[in-house]
Design a protein around this motif. Structure first.
Motif, PDB file in Angstrom:
ATOM      1  N   ASN A 203       9.098  -1.043  -7.609  1.00 56.22           N
ATOM      2  CA  ASN A 203       8.950  -2.490  -7.610  1.00 56.22           C
ATOM      3  C   ASN A 203       7.454  -2.816  -7.604  1.00 56.22           C
ATOM      4  OD1 ASN A 203       9.087  -5.215  -7.269  1.00 56.22           O
ATOM      5  ND2 ASN A 203      10.087  -5.149  -5.277  1.00 56.22           N
ATOM      6  N   TYR A 204       6.877  -2.951  -8.778  1.00 55.27           N
ATOM      7  CA  TYR A 204       5.433  -3.154  -8.882  1.00 55.27           C
ATOM      8  C   TYR A 204       5.004  -4.486  -8.273  1.00 55.27           C
ATOM      9  CZ  TYR A 204       5.147   0.900 -11.900  1.00 55.27           C
ATOM     10  OH  TYR A 204       5.201   2.163 -12.392  1.00 55.27           O
ATOM     11  N   LEU A 205       5.837  -5.487  -8.375  1.00 54.39           N
ATOM     12  CA  LEU A 205       5.500  -6.783  -7.794  1.00 54.39           C
ATOM     13  C   LEU A 205       5.445  -6.674  -6.264  1.00 54.39           C
ATOM     14  CD1 LEU A 205       4.881  -9.748  -8.233  1.00 54.39           C
ATOM     15  CD2 LEU A 205       7.336 -10.201  -8.119  1.00 54.39           C
ATOM     16  N   GLY A 206       6.375  -5.935  -5.679  1.00 54.49           N
ATOM     17  CA  GLY A 206       6.357  -5.738  -4.232  1.00 54.49           C
ATOM     18  C   GLY A 206       5.133  -4.964  -3.781  1.00 54.49           C
ATOM     19  N   VAL A 207       4.744  -3.950  -4.548  1.00 57.42           N
ATOM     20  CA  VAL A 207       3.543  -3.178  -4.211  1.00 57.42           C
ATOM     21  C   VAL A 207       2.305  -4.061  -4.335  1.00 57.42           C
ATOM     22  CG1 VAL A 207       2.123  -1.209  -4.884  1.00 57.42           C
ATOM     23  CG2 VAL A 207       4.604  -1.008  -4.891  1.00 57.42           C
ATOM     24  N   PHE A 208       2.271  -4.895  -5.367  1.00 55.03           N
ATOM     25  CA  PHE A 208       1.148  -5.821  -5.548  1.00 55.03           C
ATOM     26  C   PHE A 208       1.049  -6.787  -4.371  1.00 55.03           C
ATOM     27  CE2 PHE A 208      -0.252 -10.025  -7.061  1.00 55.03           C
ATOM     28  CZ  PHE A 208      -1.573  -9.722  -7.333  1.00 55.03           C
ATOM     29  N   LEU A 209       2.185  -7.328  -3.950  1.00 56.27           N
ATOM     30  CA  LEU A 209       2.178  -8.243  -2.807  1.00 56.27           C
ATOM     31  C   LEU A 209       1.745  -7.532  -1.524  1.00 56.27           C
ATOM     32  CD1 LEU A 209       5.379 -10.332  -3.545  1.00 56.27           C
ATOM     33  CD2 LEU A 209       2.983 -11.022  -3.815  1.00 56.27           C
ATOM     34  N   ALA A 210       2.173  -6.284  -1.345  1.00 55.97           N
ATOM     35  CA  ALA A 210       1.743  -5.513  -0.168  1.00 55.97           C
ATOM     36  C   ALA A 210       0.230  -5.289  -0.199  1.00 55.97           C
ATOM     37  CB  ALA A 210       2.483  -4.175  -0.119  1.00 55.97           C
ATOM     38  N   LEU A 211      -0.334  -5.008  -1.378  1.00 58.47           N
ATOM     39  CA  LEU A 211      -1.787  -4.848  -1.494  1.00 58.47           C
ATOM     40  C   LEU A 211      -2.506  -6.154  -1.198  1.00 58.47           C
ATOM     41  CD1 LEU A 211      -1.974  -2.586  -4.667  1.00 58.47           C
ATOM     42  CD2 LEU A 211      -2.542  -1.934  -2.334  1.00 58.47           C
TER      43      LEU A 211
ATOM     44  N   PHE B  56      -0.693   3.216  -1.208  1.00 55.85           N
ATOM     45  CA  PHE B  56       0.116   2.444  -2.150  1.00 55.85           C
ATOM     46  C   PHE B  56      -0.289   2.744  -3.586  1.00 55.85           C
ATOM     47  CE2 PHE B  56       1.095  -0.731   1.276  1.00 55.85           C
ATOM     48  CZ  PHE B  56       2.474  -0.618   1.177  1.00 55.85           C
ATOM     49  N   VAL B  57      -1.578   2.737  -3.844  1.00 57.53           N
ATOM     50  CA  VAL B  57      -2.054   2.966  -5.212  1.00 57.53           C
ATOM     51  C   VAL B  57      -1.709   4.372  -5.677  1.00 57.53           C
ATOM     52  CG1 VAL B  57      -4.127   3.157  -6.638  1.00 57.53           C
ATOM     53  CG2 VAL B  57      -3.866   1.227  -5.081  1.00 57.53           C
ATOM     54  N   MET B  58      -1.941   5.368  -4.819  1.00 54.03           N
ATOM     55  CA  MET B  58      -1.665   6.749  -5.222  1.00 54.03           C
ATOM     56  C   MET B  58      -0.168   6.981  -5.435  1.00 54.03           C
ATOM     57  SD  MET B  58      -4.313   9.160  -3.128  1.00 54.03           S
ATOM     58  CE  MET B  58      -3.674   8.721  -1.542  1.00 54.03           C
ATOM     59  N   ARG B  59       0.639   6.480  -4.522  1.00 54.20           N
ATOM     60  CA  ARG B  59       2.067   6.781  -4.597  1.00 54.20           C
ATOM     61  C   ARG B  59       2.761   6.049  -5.741  1.00 54.20           C
ATOM     62  NH1 ARG B  59       4.652   9.071  -0.237  1.00 54.20           N
ATOM     63  NH2 ARG B  59       6.495   7.768  -0.521  1.00 54.20           N
ATOM     64  N   TYR B  60       2.405   4.804  -5.998  1.00 59.23           N
ATOM     65  CA  TYR B  60       3.152   4.023  -6.970  1.00 59.23           C
ATOM     66  C   TYR B  60       2.447   3.892  -8.308  1.00 59.23           C
ATOM     67  CZ  TYR B  60       6.202   2.976  -3.109  1.00 59.23           C
ATOM     68  OH  TYR B  60       7.066   3.095  -2.072  1.00 59.23           O
ATOM     69  N   PHE B  61       1.178   3.505  -8.317  1.00 58.18           N
ATOM     70  CA  PHE B  61       0.507   3.306  -9.592  1.00 58.18           C
ATOM     71  C   PHE B  61       0.088   4.619 -10.235  1.00 58.18           C
ATOM     72  CE2 PHE B  61      -0.319  -0.882  -7.547  1.00 58.18           C
ATOM     73  CZ  PHE B  61       0.491  -1.608  -8.397  1.00 58.18           C
ATOM     74  N   MET B  62      -0.157   5.652  -9.436  1.00 62.80           N
ATOM     75  CA  MET B  62      -0.466   6.966  -9.993  1.00 62.80           C
ATOM     76  C   MET B  62       0.791   7.832 -10.073  1.00 62.80           C
ATOM     77  SD  MET B  62      -4.089   7.593  -8.047  1.00 62.80           S
ATOM     78  CE  MET B  62      -4.317   9.229  -8.665  1.00 62.80           C
TER      79      MET B  62
END
Length: 134
Positions: free
Chosen positions: A19-27, A61-67
């Motif tokens: 859920n990229y939107l959820g990760v973005f909101l968490a960031l 967050f960045v390493m686990r989801y975006f990478m």
């Protein structure tokens, strides 16, 4: 038959898209928390610990989801091992140079204001004319 086995194995692992939107909101929440902690009138050490902790969480967050490291196999640890060894070894190798030679007793660290209290008189017959060392 082999296709059915691989598709059922794939379904068991559940490689759903994150859920990229959820990760973005968490960031975004982590960034706002960092700003709030920086504004609060706490000690510098407390603020530093809190802000650095949030920075570590954001990096996770960045390493686990975006990478996509969360979805990779165990081979990522094989690639991470030499990097970790170098990351630990470099500060240890440089510590004697930095720790032992950065500040010396021979040359005290003095802050200068840029103005001289008294003008320096240069004796006649020396080569310290204009632009010379003072």
């Amino acid at each position: 038959m082999a296709y059915e086995e691989t598709s059922s194995e794939h379904a068991e692992h559940g490689h759903a898209h994150p859920n990229y939107l959820g990760v973005f909101l968490a960031l975004c929440v982590c960034t706002v928390l960092s700003l709030v902690f920086d504004i609060l009138p706490w000690s510098r050490a407390t603020v530093a610990v809190l802000v650095l902790s949030i920075a570590v969480a954001k990096a996770q967050f960045v390493m686990r989801y975006f990478m996509h490291l969360k979805f990779e196999g165990r081979w990522k640890y094989v690639l991470l091992l030499p990097t970790s060894i170098l990351a630990c070894g470099l500060p240890l190798a440089l510590a004697p140079d930095i720790g032992l030679h950065y500040y010396t007793v021979d040359v005290p660290q003095v802050e200068h204001s840029g103005e001289l209290a008294e003008p320096i008189e240069v004796p006649e017959g020396t080569d310290a004319g204009e632009g010379g060392a003072h």
